[in-house]
Design a protein around this motif. Sequence first.
Motif, PDB file in Angstrom:
ATOM      1  N   SER A  90       0.834  -1.214   0.000  1.00 13.99           N
ATOM      2  CA  SER A  90       0.000   0.000   0.000  1.00 13.99           C
ATOM      3  C   SER A  90       0.864   1.258   0.000  1.00 13.99           C
ATOM      4  O   SER A  90       0.568   2.243  -0.692  1.00 13.99           O
ATOM      5  N   LEU A  91       1.951   1.207   0.799  1.00 13.63           N
ATOM      6  CA  LEU A  91       2.861   2.357   0.837  1.00 13.63           C
ATOM      7  C   LEU A  91       3.525   2.577  -0.523  1.00 13.63           C
ATOM      8  O   LEU A  91       3.675   3.725  -0.978  1.00 13.63           O
ATOM      9  N   PHE A  92       3.927   1.492  -1.169  1.00 11.86           N
ATOM     10  CA  PHE A  92       4.547   1.615  -2.486  1.00 11.86           C
ATOM     11  C   PHE A  92       3.568   2.211  -3.500  1.00 11.86           C
ATOM     12  O   PHE A  92       3.915   3.128  -4.266  1.00 11.86           O
ATOM     13  N   ILE A  93       2.340   1.702  -3.507  1.00 13.36           N
ATOM     14  CA  ILE A  93       1.360   2.188  -4.474  1.00 13.36           C
ATOM     15  C   ILE A  93       1.011   3.654  -4.202  1.00 13.36           C
ATOM     16  O   ILE A  93       0.874   4.468  -5.123  1.00 13.36           O
ATOM     17  N   ALA A  94       0.904   4.015  -2.923  1.00 14.94           N
ATOM     18  CA  ALA A  94       0.644   5.419  -2.577  1.00 14.94           C
ATOM     19  C   ALA A  94       1.797   6.307  -3.049  1.00 14.94           C
ATOM     20  O   ALA A  94       1.580   7.426  -3.557  1.00 14.94           O
ATOM     21  N   THR A  95       3.017   5.803  -2.903  1.00 13.12           N
ATOM     22  CA  THR A  95       4.186   6.572  -3.366  1.00 13.12           C
ATOM     23  C   THR A  95       4.153   6.755  -4.884  1.00 13.12           C
ATOM     24  O   THR A  95       4.420   7.850  -5.399  1.00 13.12           O
ATOM     25  N   TYR A  96       3.825   5.677  -5.592  1.00 13.53           N
ATOM     26  CA  TYR A  96       3.728   5.780  -7.050  1.00 13.53           C
ATOM     27  C   TYR A  96       2.642   6.783  -7.459  1.00 13.53           C
ATOM     28  O   TYR A  96       2.824   7.562  -8.407  1.00 13.53           O
ATOM     29  N   PHE A  97       1.533   6.748  -6.757  1.00 16.97           N
ATOM     30  CA  PHE A  97       0.462   7.705  -7.053  1.00 16.97           C
ATOM     31  C   PHE A  97       0.971   9.142  -6.891  1.00 16.97           C
ATOM     32  O   PHE A  97       0.724  10.003  -7.740  1.00 16.97           O
ATOM     33  N   LEU A  98       1.669   9.391  -5.795  1.00 16.91           N
ATOM     34  CA  LEU A  98       2.175  10.749  -5.555  1.00 16.91           C
ATOM     35  C   LEU A  98       3.185  11.164  -6.614  1.00 16.91           C
ATOM     36  O   LEU A  98       3.183  12.303  -7.087  1.00 16.91           O
ATOM     37  N   VAL A  99       4.066  10.233  -6.997  1.00 18.53           N
ATOM     38  CA  VAL A  99       5.081  10.550  -8.005  1.00 18.53           C
ATOM     39  C   VAL A  99       4.429  10.863  -9.344  1.00 18.53           C
ATOM     40  O   VAL A  99       4.768  11.856 -10.014  1.00 18.53           O
TER      41      VAL A  99
END
Length: 353
Positions: free
Chosen positions: A124-133
Motif C-alpha cells: 500500500s505504501l509503495f502504491i501510494a508513493t507511485y500515485f504521488l510521483v
Amino acid sequence: MHHPIFSYSKNLSIYIAVCLGIILIHVGVGHGFYNLPLKVAVADALVFDMLMAFIALSIWYPIYYTNANKSLINILFQHILAAAFLLAIWLMLALQIVKWVVSADMYAMVYQQSNIIQRIVVGSLFIATYFLVFLAMKYYGDVQEKAHQHEAMLRQLREAELKALKAQINPHFLFNGLNSISALTVTDAEAARDMIHKLSDFMRYALKKNEQTLLLFSDELDNMKRYLDIEKIRFGDRLQCEFTINDATTKMQIPVLLLQPLVENAIKHGVYESIETVTIAISSEVEDGKLHIVIQNNFDPDGTPQKGEGVGLRNISNRIRVLYGDEASFETHRTENTFRVSLVIPQHINKTL
C-alpha cells in the motif's frame, strides 16, 4: 498520450535503478533480518518487487484520465478504488508465482498471515508513493504545457501587434509623400517625377522587408537615406544631414522600418517649423554589446508648432517594448532649440514576453 517513464530515457533509467535498489534491499532484509535462505530471499524479492514495478506503471493512466471537473471526493474515491484493485492483483499474482518457485514447506513457513498483512501494508505504501510521483509528473507536465501555450500566445500577439504598428507607419509616410508630390507637380514637374521614382524605391523596400522583424542596421540606414533623398527634393538646402556611424554597428540588427518615423518626426518639427537650415545628425555606437543610436535635430523655438499626436514616436516606443521588454530603451530629450532621440537596441529578441 505518452507514459512519462517511457517518454524519456532518463526517466526510464532512474526507474530501473530505483527498482533494482529496492530489490537489493529486499534481498538483504529477507536474508539478513528474517534468515531466509538466499535463494528464497532472491526469489521473493524478484517476484514481489518486479511485479510491483510492472503493475505500478499502470497507475499513470487513471491519473492522466481523471476528469478535473469532478469533486475532490470523487477523485479520491476513484484513486483509492484503483489502488485497492492494483494491490489485490499484485498480491495474488505474486503469491501464486512464488508458490511455483519455492518448495511447499518453505512457502507455508514464510507466507503466513502476519507476513501477508505486512506485505499488504508495504505494498500500500509503495502504491501510494507511485500515485504521488505520477501526480507530481502530471502536474509538472500540465504546468509545462501551459507555459508553452502561454509563450506561443504571447508570440502570436507580439507578431500581430508588430504588424499593426508597421501597417500604421507605412500609410502615414505614403500619404505625406503623395501630398508632397501633388504640390510639386504645380511648382516643379521634374522634381515631382524624381520624387515619384524615389518614393517607389522606398515603398518597394518597405513592402519587401515588411514581413521581416529584424534586418541589418546598414540596410535600415540605406533605406533612411532613400527617405531623406525624397525629403530633400522638397526642402532643398534647408535640410542637411550628418552621419557619424561606427563601422561595428553596421552589421548589428535593428527592427525593420524603425528609423524612418524618427527622421520624419525631426523633419516635421524641425524643417516644417523653421525657415533656417535644419540639420539632422545621426550617430551610432556599440556599448555593452548593444546598438546605441542618437538622432538629433535643431528647430526654431519661435516657429509655429506643427499639429500632431506623436504617433510615430509612440509606435517606435511600442515596437521596442513588444520586441525587447525592459532590455531596450527609448528616450527623448528637448532643449531650447534641439530635440534628441536616443535608442538602445539589444541584439536578441526577448523570448519571454
